[in-house]
Scaffold this motif. Sequence first.
Motif, short mmCIF file in Angstrom:
data_model
loop_
_atom_site.label_atom_id
_atom_site.label_comp_id
_atom_site.label_asym_id
_atom_site.label_seq_id
_atom_site.Cartn_x
_atom_site.Cartn_y
_atom_site.Cartn_z
N ASN A 133 -37.97 87.64 16.99
CA ASN A 133 -39.10 86.73 17.17
C ASN A 133 -38.93 86.14 18.56
OD1 ASN A 133 -40.70 84.41 17.34
ND2 ASN A 133 -40.57 84.03 15.14
N THR A 134 -39.79 86.53 19.50
CA THR A 134 -39.60 86.12 20.89
C THR A 134 -39.97 84.66 21.14
OG1 THR A 134 -41.77 87.04 21.44
CG2 THR A 134 -39.85 88.44 21.85
N LYS A 135 -40.58 84.01 20.16
CA LYS A 135 -40.87 82.58 20.31
C LYS A 135 -39.65 81.75 19.92
CE LYS A 135 -44.26 79.06 19.33
NZ LYS A 135 -45.51 78.73 18.68
N SER A 136 -39.03 82.08 18.78
CA SER A 136 -37.87 81.31 18.31
C SER A 136 -36.54 81.95 18.72
CB SER A 136 -37.91 81.18 16.79
OG SER A 136 -37.76 82.45 16.18
N ILE A 137 -36.58 83.18 19.21
CA ILE A 137 -35.39 83.96 19.59
C ILE A 137 -34.47 84.18 18.38
CG2 ILE A 137 -33.60 84.29 21.36
CD1 ILE A 137 -36.40 83.95 22.48
N VAL A 138 -35.08 84.39 17.21
CA VAL A 138 -34.32 84.68 16.00
C VAL A 138 -34.46 86.16 15.67
CG1 VAL A 138 -34.14 84.20 13.52
CG2 VAL A 138 -34.57 82.33 15.11
N ARG A 145 -38.13 89.48 5.27
CA ARG A 145 -39.59 89.36 5.19
C ARG A 145 -40.22 89.08 6.55
NH1 ARG A 145 -42.22 84.12 3.44
NH2 ARG A 145 -41.09 82.53 4.58
N TRP A 146 -39.43 88.61 7.51
CA TRP A 146 -39.97 88.31 8.85
C TRP A 146 -39.87 89.51 9.79
CZ3 TRP A 146 -42.99 84.44 8.70
CH2 TRP A 146 -42.72 83.38 7.84
N PHE A 147 -39.25 90.60 9.34
CA PHE A 147 -39.11 91.79 10.18
C PHE A 147 -40.49 92.32 10.56
CE2 PHE A 147 -38.79 96.39 10.82
CZ PHE A 147 -37.78 96.46 11.76
N ASN A 148 -40.78 92.40 11.86
CA ASN A 148 -42.06 92.89 12.38
C ASN A 148 -43.24 92.12 11.78
OD1 ASN A 148 -43.71 94.41 13.96
ND2 ASN A 148 -43.26 96.35 12.99
N ASN A 149 -43.02 90.84 11.47
CA ASN A 149 -44.04 90.05 10.82
C ASN A 149 -44.11 88.66 11.45
OD1 ASN A 149 -46.03 89.44 8.98
ND2 ASN A 149 -44.60 88.83 7.38
N THR A 150 -44.01 88.59 12.78
CA THR A 150 -44.14 87.33 13.48
C THR A 150 -45.25 87.46 14.51
OG1 THR A 150 -42.47 88.00 15.13
CG2 THR A 150 -41.68 86.77 13.21
N CYS A 156 -35.33 94.92 18.65
CA CYS A 156 -34.18 94.51 19.46
C CYS A 156 -32.91 95.13 18.91
CB CYS A 156 -34.06 92.98 19.48
SG CYS A 156 -33.60 92.26 17.89
N GLY A 157 -31.83 94.87 19.61
CA GLY A 157 -30.52 95.34 19.18
C GLY A 157 -29.82 94.30 18.33
N HIS A 162 -30.60 85.05 18.08
CA HIS A 162 -29.76 84.41 17.07
C HIS A 162 -30.04 85.02 15.71
CE1 HIS A 162 -29.08 81.39 20.14
NE2 HIS A 162 -30.38 81.27 20.27
N ALA A 163 -29.03 85.15 14.90
CA ALA A 163 -29.20 85.74 13.57
C ALA A 163 -30.05 84.84 12.69
CB ALA A 163 -27.84 85.95 12.92
N CYS A 164 -30.90 85.47 11.90
CA CYS A 164 -31.74 84.78 10.92
C CYS A 164 -30.84 84.11 9.88
CB CYS A 164 -32.69 85.78 10.25
SG CYS A 164 -33.58 85.15 8.82
N GLY A 165 -31.18 82.89 9.49
CA GLY A 165 -30.40 82.18 8.48
C GLY A 165 -30.51 82.78 7.10
N GLN A 166 -31.55 83.54 6.83
CA GLN A 166 -31.76 84.12 5.50
C GLN A 166 -31.18 85.53 5.38
OE1 GLN A 166 -35.91 83.83 4.54
NE2 GLN A 166 -35.93 81.62 4.76
N CYS A 167 -31.45 86.38 6.38
CA CYS A 167 -31.01 87.78 6.26
C CYS A 167 -29.75 88.06 7.07
CB CYS A 167 -32.13 88.72 6.71
SG CYS A 167 -32.45 88.73 8.49
N GLY A 168 -29.35 87.15 7.93
CA GLY A 168 -28.14 87.34 8.73
C GLY A 168 -28.33 88.27 9.92
N GLY A 169 -29.58 88.66 10.16
CA GLY A 169 -29.97 89.54 11.26
C GLY A 169 -29.02 89.50 12.37
#
Length: 169
Positions: A133-138, A145-150, A156-157, A162-169
Amino acid sequence: MAISITVYVPLCRNTQYGRTIGRDFVNGRDINASLVREGLAWHYKEYSDEELLASLETEARTKHVGLWSERNPFPPWEWRRWGSSKQRDWFEQNNTSGEQQARGPPESAPSATAPLPAAEGPTQSKAKSYWLNTKSIVRHRSSCRWFNNTAKGRFCGPNDGHACGQCGG
């Protein structure tokens, strides 16, 4: 201190969407013409028959300035007609390094210029496993559920953002 005066001159009404098409002037400068001349805007000929804008776009194309310096510029009105599903597919097919790269539309897409061959290099499946998410840099994993949905984002690699708090991205 400079005073900026903006004047908007309506030219016609686009009845399909109820939008007014017009010209913007700031301190006497024709902003529409300036943007087209610098290759920062398209002249949408379907709604405007202004010869000045048409000739400025031709000049910008010839000089390869602004968007005309890209390999295969894609008209925004054609992009909007595709819809989000087809747009997402295009980004997935044309992403190799975790960044959104302009490569021109796929063969099935209408084009303002002749299509160019696809870019070299193998597609890295690892890059498609994460969404930034280029706005929040998460960063999100493909299972999130947020994958390709922002509203704003890119593939990205595993070390970007920063890693997502829910999925650990």
